[in-house]
Design a protein around this motif. Structure first.
Motif, PDB file in Angstrom:
ATOM      1  N   ALA B  99     -88.333  44.453 -38.992  1.00  0.00           N
ATOM      2  CA  ALA B  99     -87.145  44.767 -38.197  1.00  0.00           C
ATOM      3  C   ALA B  99     -86.697  43.573 -37.373  1.00  0.00           C
ATOM      4  CB  ALA B  99     -87.441  45.952 -37.275  1.00  0.00           C
ATOM      5  N   GLU B 100     -87.643  42.731 -36.982  1.00  0.00           N
ATOM      6  CA  GLU B 100     -87.289  41.695 -36.015  1.00  0.00           C
ATOM      7  C   GLU B 100     -87.240  40.291 -36.614  1.00  0.00           C
ATOM      8  OE1 GLU B 100     -89.528  42.060 -32.385  1.00  0.00           O
ATOM      9  OE2 GLU B 100     -89.074  44.196 -32.216  1.00  0.00           O
ATOM     10  N   TRP B 101     -88.367  39.750 -37.033  1.00  0.00           N
ATOM     11  CA  TRP B 101     -88.358  38.336 -37.420  1.00  0.00           C
ATOM     12  C   TRP B 101     -88.568  38.111 -38.909  1.00  0.00           C
ATOM     13  CZ3 TRP B 101     -92.247  40.559 -34.452  1.00  0.00           C
ATOM     14  CH2 TRP B 101     -93.504  40.672 -35.052  1.00  0.00           C
ATOM     15  N   ASN B 102     -88.813  39.178 -39.634  1.00  0.00           N
ATOM     16  CA  ASN B 102     -89.147  39.024 -41.047  1.00  0.00           C
ATOM     17  C   ASN B 102     -88.170  39.817 -41.902  1.00  0.00           C
ATOM     18  OD1 ASN B 102     -90.699  38.051 -43.136  1.00  0.00           O
ATOM     19  ND2 ASN B 102     -92.207  39.698 -43.026  1.00  0.00           N
ATOM     20  N   GLN B 103     -86.914  39.857 -41.483  1.00  0.00           N
ATOM     21  CA  GLN B 103     -85.932  40.701 -42.177  1.00  0.00           C
ATOM     22  C   GLN B 103     -85.704  40.246 -43.613  1.00  0.00           C
ATOM     23  OE1 GLN B 103     -82.509  40.631 -39.590  1.00  0.00           O
ATOM     24  NE2 GLN B 103     -83.631  41.560 -37.899  1.00  0.00           N
ATOM     25  N   ALA B 104     -85.931  38.982 -43.864  1.00  0.00           N
ATOM     26  CA  ALA B 104     -85.700  38.458 -45.210  1.00  0.00           C
ATOM     27  C   ALA B 104     -86.618  39.105 -46.245  1.00  0.00           C
ATOM     28  CB  ALA B 104     -85.890  36.938 -45.217  1.00  0.00           C
ATOM     29  N   GLU B 105     -87.705  39.738 -45.790  1.00  0.00           N
ATOM     30  CA  GLU B 105     -88.651  40.312 -46.758  1.00  0.00           C
ATOM     31  C   GLU B 105     -88.530  41.824 -46.912  1.00  0.00           C
ATOM     32  OE1 GLU B 105     -92.356  37.441 -47.511  1.00  0.00           O
ATOM     33  OE2 GLU B 105     -92.645  38.852 -45.862  1.00  0.00           O
ATOM     34  N   VAL B 106     -87.553  42.423 -46.252  1.00  0.00           N
ATOM     35  CA  VAL B 106     -87.419  43.883 -46.346  1.00  0.00           C
ATOM     36  C   VAL B 106     -87.271  44.312 -47.803  1.00  0.00           C
ATOM     37  CG1 VAL B 106     -85.949  45.850 -45.794  1.00  0.00           C
ATOM     38  CG2 VAL B 106     -86.495  44.164 -44.021  1.00  0.00           C
ATOM     39  N   ALA B 107     -86.409  43.632 -48.530  1.00  0.00           N
ATOM     40  CA  ALA B 107     -86.150  44.032 -49.919  1.00  0.00           C
ATOM     41  C   ALA B 107     -87.393  43.832 -50.780  1.00  0.00           C
ATOM     42  CB  ALA B 107     -84.976  43.237 -50.476  1.00  0.00           C
ATOM     43  N   LEU B 108     -88.072  42.717 -50.577  1.00  0.00           N
ATOM     44  CA  LEU B 108     -89.284  42.441 -51.360  1.00  0.00           C
ATOM     45  C   LEU B 108     -90.338  43.520 -51.123  1.00  0.00           C
ATOM     46  CD1 LEU B 108     -90.834  40.040 -53.039  1.00  0.00           C
ATOM     47  CD2 LEU B 108     -91.978  39.711 -50.847  1.00  0.00           C
ATOM     48  N   LEU B 139    -105.286  50.046 -59.518  1.00  0.00           N
ATOM     49  CA  LEU B 139    -103.898  49.570 -59.531  1.00  0.00           C
ATOM     50  C   LEU B 139    -103.756  48.284 -58.719  1.00  0.00           C
ATOM     51  CD1 LEU B 139    -101.771  52.822 -59.183  1.00  0.00           C
ATOM     52  CD2 LEU B 139    -101.862  51.260 -61.133  1.00  0.00           C
ATOM     53  N   MET B 140    -104.433  48.216 -57.581  1.00  0.00           N
ATOM     54  CA  MET B 140    -104.298  47.020 -56.737  1.00  0.00           C
ATOM     55  C   MET B 140    -104.926  45.791 -57.377  1.00  0.00           C
ATOM     56  SD  MET B 140    -104.579  48.677 -52.913  1.00  0.00           S
ATOM     57  CE  MET B 140    -104.953  47.136 -52.082  1.00  0.00           C
ATOM     58  N   LEU B 141    -106.002  46.000 -58.101  1.00  0.00           N
ATOM     59  CA  LEU B 141    -106.598  44.857 -58.816  1.00  0.00           C
ATOM     60  C   LEU B 141    -105.634  44.328 -59.880  1.00  0.00           C
ATOM     61  CD1 LEU B 141    -110.315  46.030 -59.195  1.00  0.00           C
ATOM     62  CD2 LEU B 141    -109.540  43.925 -58.071  1.00  0.00           C
ATOM     63  N   ALA B 142    -104.985  45.265 -60.574  1.00  0.00           N
ATOM     64  CA  ALA B 142    -104.017  44.851 -61.593  1.00  0.00           C
ATOM     65  C   ALA B 142    -102.805  44.187 -60.941  1.00  0.00           C
ATOM     66  CB  ALA B 142    -103.589  46.058 -62.419  1.00  0.00           C
ATOM     67  N   MET B 143    -102.422  44.728 -59.787  1.00  0.00           N
ATOM     68  CA  MET B 143    -101.298  44.150 -59.051  1.00  0.00           C
ATOM     69  C   MET B 143    -101.631  42.724 -58.599  1.00  0.00           C
ATOM     70  SD  MET B 143     -99.707  45.877 -55.633  1.00  0.00           S
ATOM     71  CE  MET B 143     -98.277  45.206 -54.774  1.00  0.00           C
ATOM     72  N   GLU B 144    -102.818  42.560 -58.074  1.00  0.00           N
ATOM     73  CA  GLU B 144    -103.256  41.241 -57.601  1.00  0.00           C
ATOM     74  C   GLU B 144    -103.311  40.247 -58.754  1.00  0.00           C
ATOM     75  OE1 GLU B 144    -107.225  41.271 -55.985  1.00  0.00           O
ATOM     76  OE2 GLU B 144    -106.882  39.453 -54.792  1.00  0.00           O
ATOM     77  N   ALA B 145    -103.699  40.735 -59.933  1.00  0.00           N
ATOM     78  CA  ALA B 145    -103.795  39.862 -61.100  1.00  0.00           C
ATOM     79  C   ALA B 145    -102.447  39.675 -61.794  1.00  0.00           C
ATOM     80  CB  ALA B 145    -104.810  40.444 -62.092  1.00  0.00           C
ATOM     81  N   ALA B 154     -95.505  41.417 -59.184  1.00  0.00           N
ATOM     82  CA  ALA B 154     -96.600  42.174 -58.563  1.00  0.00           C
ATOM     83  C   ALA B 154     -97.513  41.274 -57.740  1.00  0.00           C
ATOM     84  CB  ALA B 154     -97.400  42.894 -59.646  1.00  0.00           C
ATOM     85  N   GLN B 155     -97.827  40.099 -58.264  1.00  0.00           N
ATOM     86  CA  GLN B 155     -98.748  39.199 -57.575  1.00  0.00           C
ATOM     87  C   GLN B 155     -98.161  38.737 -56.236  1.00  0.00           C
ATOM     88  OE1 GLN B 155     -99.828  36.050 -60.259  1.00  0.00           O
ATOM     89  NE2 GLN B 155    -101.998  36.322 -59.779  1.00  0.00           N
ATOM     90  N   GLN B 156     -96.871  38.378 -56.272  1.00  0.00           N
ATOM     91  CA  GLN B 156     -96.203  37.925 -55.053  1.00  0.00           C
ATOM     92  C   GLN B 156     -96.190  39.051 -54.005  1.00  0.00           C
ATOM     93  OE1 GLN B 156     -91.976  37.485 -55.473  1.00  0.00           O
ATOM     94  NE2 GLN B 156     -91.742  36.278 -53.592  1.00  0.00           N
ATOM     95  N   VAL B 157     -95.868  40.257 -54.454  1.00  0.00           N
ATOM     96  CA  VAL B 157     -95.832  41.389 -53.525  1.00  0.00           C
ATOM     97  C   VAL B 157     -97.225  41.652 -52.972  1.00  0.00           C
ATOM     98  CG1 VAL B 157     -95.412  43.866 -53.303  1.00  0.00           C
ATOM     99  CG2 VAL B 157     -93.805  42.428 -54.596  1.00  0.00           C
ATOM    100  N   LEU B 161     -98.100  41.615 -49.017  1.00  0.00           N
ATOM    101  CA  LEU B 161     -98.590  42.814 -48.344  1.00  0.00           C
ATOM    102  C   LEU B 161     -99.998  42.587 -47.794  1.00  0.00           C
ATOM    103  CD1 LEU B 161     -97.350  45.640 -50.762  1.00  0.00           C
ATOM    104  CD2 LEU B 161     -96.355  44.951 -48.564  1.00  0.00           C
ATOM    105  N   HIS B 162    -100.791  41.844 -48.532  1.00  0.00           N
ATOM    106  CA  HIS B 162    -102.141  41.499 -48.076  1.00  0.00           C
ATOM    107  C   HIS B 162    -102.059  40.694 -46.789  1.00  0.00           C
ATOM    108  CE1 HIS B 162    -105.847  38.970 -48.104  1.00  0.00           C
ATOM    109  NE2 HIS B 162    -106.416  40.069 -48.544  1.00  0.00           N
ATOM    110  N   ARG B 163    -101.186  39.693 -46.811  1.00  0.00           N
ATOM    111  CA  ARG B 163    -101.018  38.838 -45.629  1.00  0.00           C
ATOM    112  C   ARG B 163    -100.481  39.643 -44.434  1.00  0.00           C
ATOM    113  NH1 ARG B 163    -101.986  34.298 -42.404  1.00  0.00           N
ATOM    114  NH2 ARG B 163    -100.256  34.285 -40.942  1.00  0.00           N
TER     115      ARG B 163
END
Lengths: 573, 222
Positions: B99-108, B139-145, B154-157, B161-163
């Motif tokens: 909402a505040e400083w990371n608005q560029a990532e809302v869509a991602l 699912l998360m392992l597959a997403m991470e890979a 998926a990897q970027q997301v 999200l991890h970060r």
């Protein structure tokens, strides 16, 4: 139509690490100085936080309206399309990036000033790295010494001398060049971790010393000593213990009555007459355009904007940009081969280090594998790197640690258990490496990307370098040896791949030199064919040492300003 | 000795859009509870997870927030070493950042979590938050890979999200995460201070917890 302002003696463009220092000798000499700064004053008590989100995630002490509009583009080779970086590494404020830097404050080694001739003398011409455009600096360490001394005392630097007028003291850096006197303050306090690293270094035959810092170790000139709260990196100092120029040299210059600070001033062009002489600068402030006439101008932006400002300031006498009649503006640019280039070593210990608090500059150094402090015969490279073990660890960064292959995933219960034990047990060290200019690395104007005014942003092209990875790998191996001897159970290191993209240690692009065919400014920092325009900042530095550049570029800025004051009539004729 | 900082900032952005739907979204985001995940329900009663101040407008709608809570709870699960991410306010933190400083990532973030839910439906016929922990991990392992079908980034997301989960878990509780200093207690970071003594840099075991926020006691998540 620009509003014409009354003429002043000197305009200093940018009141950061360089410009913030240059105003002091000028105003003390009685010259009337106007400092044009794109940012404004920070308020240490309000603007700086012991908060990783504030400093490192939101970058609230590392941004600015102007730099955010002109982020350079980057590519490795000319056949690639350069892409704009996410963020400019510098900030706009009175004090500039001296506000949030780590404040490691060094003199270069005497060798740094004459790498070209020293290499030929000791190893032969064939030892000079292929493709490098390295030259000796047009100034020697001994000529720089009084200016280094001025910075250490006027800005305020803590440290321990290793060589006072030739007398070597092993409590300091035994490899440093001779200095006229001791530092004005002792080093920042040590701690258990640094004591461990210091003793270990001695045990394995290294020569450790406490790194110098532009941070008060004790009260100095009305400012308190460091509080070691652990948020020095990318954060300003809430108690003004860090010797940024907004709390040191700029207030001293204001006290002379001869400095006028104009904040929120976006300088667009440096103006010239038809003889090439500079007449003043045009800047934008609150929607109005002003022309500020001046007898002399010192350009003290960050390396990227110093280069761009010259290239944008075209005139009949300088059709390809100010000082660029021989095509040298932007040449000999390079970023430092340091952590931003992927150089560094991380280690995991089997016990808590308790280095959450402290400061990056609270560190212990080893120079044995830096500069020309060891025999390079048969090693295939010149130069080297300093090794720097330090404190200050932030919780998000600590939890996001390299797991050293000791846990399968970086999430889940097993990982959670791992970081519970180890987040406070790992650390990194800096391996800052000698870096040289090369033919394949330069800066020019981007053909496609512009700022909101329609002016092109700078484009960086940075190709592979033969010497730097070898010098870094050699020193990183010594850092690994040091960590292991101190008890580390896991160690990992990198020598850097393609080098840095945008860098907080950007060097060159308006190199100083004696030959106008291979440099932009003369031995005192003035543009060869614009004698009343001086360049100050890292852009004049022809090589990067095995250490942070700030004190050297500050000493050079002082020297350029002092030269202008001492040679006022000839420089402004 | 008083290591505590003085309060320095006001409460931040206030929410003036209290329509019924945003209230329900906000209540979810403030508690960080994934209401749709039955396996997490017992934790509701045992955790104290309110935002320290009126929060920013809800960026993530309820369904997305439930998926995010489930994701972050697999990054930092509830176990013997402490509470789960969403129970420490990580969803509230991520919402505030978007909402505040990371608005560029809302869509991602939004599209990424929708893709994760779609992958869950396609493989297990249920939303991600309704899956068992082992199904979520699969699912998360597959997403991470980066091997999830119909989920090109998926990897970027996953990495973002991890970060963001780590940011919420280990940042100053002022921002809504790290409730009760659970994140800092986990890794042994004592707390934000204005200054440290030499004793606070001594080795020989963990330092005692201070439980201090850079923004003073009223913002420290208690």
């Amino acid at each position: 139509m620009a509003i014409n302002l009354p003429e002043t003696d000197v305009v200093v463009v940018g009141l950061g690490a360089a410009g913030g220092v240059a105003v002091l000798p000028l105003t003390r000499a009685g010259l009337q100085v106007i400092g044009l700064e794109a940012g404004t004053w920070m308020n240490p008590a309000q603007d700086y936080k012991a908060d990783e989100i504030h400093n490192n995630v939101r970058a609230l002490v590392t941004t600015g309206n102007k730099v955010g509009r002109e982020v350079p583009t980057f590519r490795n080779t000319p056949d690639q399309v350069a892409r704009q970086a996410a963020r400019h590494p510098m900030m706009n404020a009175v004090g500039g990036t001296s506000i949030h830097y780590h404040a490691q404050s060094w003199r270069l080694n005497p060798w740094d000033f004459r790498i070209h001739s020293s290499t030929i003398e000791r190893y032969g011409a064939g030892y000079l790295p292929e493709g490098s455009t390295v030259e000796d600096w047009p100034v020697s360490y001994n000529e720089m010494e009084p200016y280094y001394d001025s910075i250490e005392y006027e800005v305020g630097v803590s440290g321990k001398a290793g060589n006072i007028q030739g007398r070597i003291d092993p409590a300091g850096n035994i490899f440093e060049g001779p200095r006229q006197r001791e530092y004005p303050m002792p080093p920042l306090r040590s701690c258990d971790y640094l004591d461990l690293m210091t003793q270990t270094a001695k045990d394995i035959g290294f020569h450790p010393y406490r790194g110098p810092a532009a941070i008060n170790s004790q009260p100095y000139e009305g400012r308190p000593g460091c509080a070691f709260h652990g948020y020095c990196d990318r954060g300003g100092c809430h108690i003004r213990a860090k010797s940024s120029t907004d709390v040191t040299t700029i207030p001293k210059a204001q006290a002379t009555g001869n400095l006028s600070v104009v904040d929120n001033a976006n300088v667009r062009r440096i103006e010239c007459d038809n003889t090439g002489k500079v007449t003043g600068v045009t800047y934008l402030r609150d929607g109005e355009t002003y022309f500020q006439p001046a007898r002399a101008v010192l350009l003290g932006c960050y390396t990227y904007e110093n280069i761009r400002m010259l290239l944008l300031s075209r005139s009949p006498f300088h059709p390809d940009g100010l000082g660029n009649n021989r095509g040298q503006v932007g040449r000999h640019y390079f970023g430092h081969w340091d952590a931003q280039a992927g150089v560094g070593v991380s280690a995991l210990f089997p016990f808590d280090l308790n280095i959450w608090y402290g400061a990056i500059a609270q560190g212990v150094m080893v120079d044995d594998w830096a500069d020309d402090n060891f025999d390079h015969s048969g090693m295939g490279f010149i130069g080297g790197a300093s090794l720097h073990a330090y404190t200050e660890k932030h919780p998000i960064g600590a939890a996001g640690m390299n797991t050293f292959g000791r846990t399968g995933r970086r999430w889940g219960s097993e990982w959670k258990s791992f970081i519970r034990e180890n987040a406070g047990r790992w650390t990194s060290a800096y391996v800052q490496t000698t870096t040289l200019p090369y033919n394949n690395t330069w800066a020019d104007l981007d053909p496609d990307v512009t700022d909101p005014f329609g002016d092109p942003v700078l484009r960086i092209t940075s190709g592979p370098k033969p010497n730097e990875p070898l010098a870094a790998a050699h020193a990183a191996g010594k850092m690994i040896e040091w960590f292991r001897a101190a008890g580390a159970i896991e160690v990992t290191g990198g020598q850097g791949g393609n080098g840095p993209a945008l860098s907080t240690h950007a060097h060159g692009g308006t190199r100083m030199g004696l030959n106008p065919d291979t440099s932009v400014v003369d031995a005192f920092g003035f543009v060869h064919d614009a004698p009343n325009l001086g360049l100050i900042g890292g852009s004049v530095m022809g090589t990067a040492g095995a250490r942070n550049p700030t004190q050297t570029l500050q000493a050079l800025a002082w020297r350029t300003a002092q030269h202008l004051a001492d040679n006022w009539d000839t420089r402004t004729a | 000795m008083n290591y505590k900082n003085k309060p320095a900032l006001d409460a931040g952005v206030s929410d003036t859009t209290n329509t019924p739907t945003t209230i329900s979204r906000r209540s979810l985001l403030q508690t960080g509870i994934s209401a749709g995940s039955a396996s997490l329900l017992p934790l509701i009663a045992t955790s104290s997870c309110s935002l320290p101040a009126p929060g920013p407008p809800a960026v993530l709608d309820t369904g997305i927030a439930v998926t995010l809570a489930a994701f972050s709870n697999r990054v930092v699960p509830a176990d013997a070493n402490g509470p789960a991410a969403a129970d420490c306010g990580v969803v509230a933190y991520i919402n505030r950042s978007l909402a505040e400083w990371n608005q560029a990532e809302v869509a991602l973030v939004t599209a990424g979590l929708q893709s994760l839910d779609a992958a869950a439906s396609s493989r297990f016929n249920q939303g991600f938050a309704q899956l068992t922990e082992s199904q979520q991990d699969e699912l998360m392992l597959a997403m991470e890979a980066g091997t999830l079908e119909n989920f090109a980034n998926a990897q970027q997301v996953f990495n973002r999200l991890h970060r963001l989960t780590l940011e919420g878990m280990f940042s100053d509780p002022y921002y809504g995460g790290n409730a009760n200093y659970a994140g800092w207690d986990l890794i042994g970071y004592p707390g934000a201070v204005l200054g440290s003594t030499a004793e606070m840099q001594q080795m020989g075991g963990r330092l005692p917890a201070l439980h201090t926020s850079a923004y003073g006691e009223e913002h420290d998540g208690h």
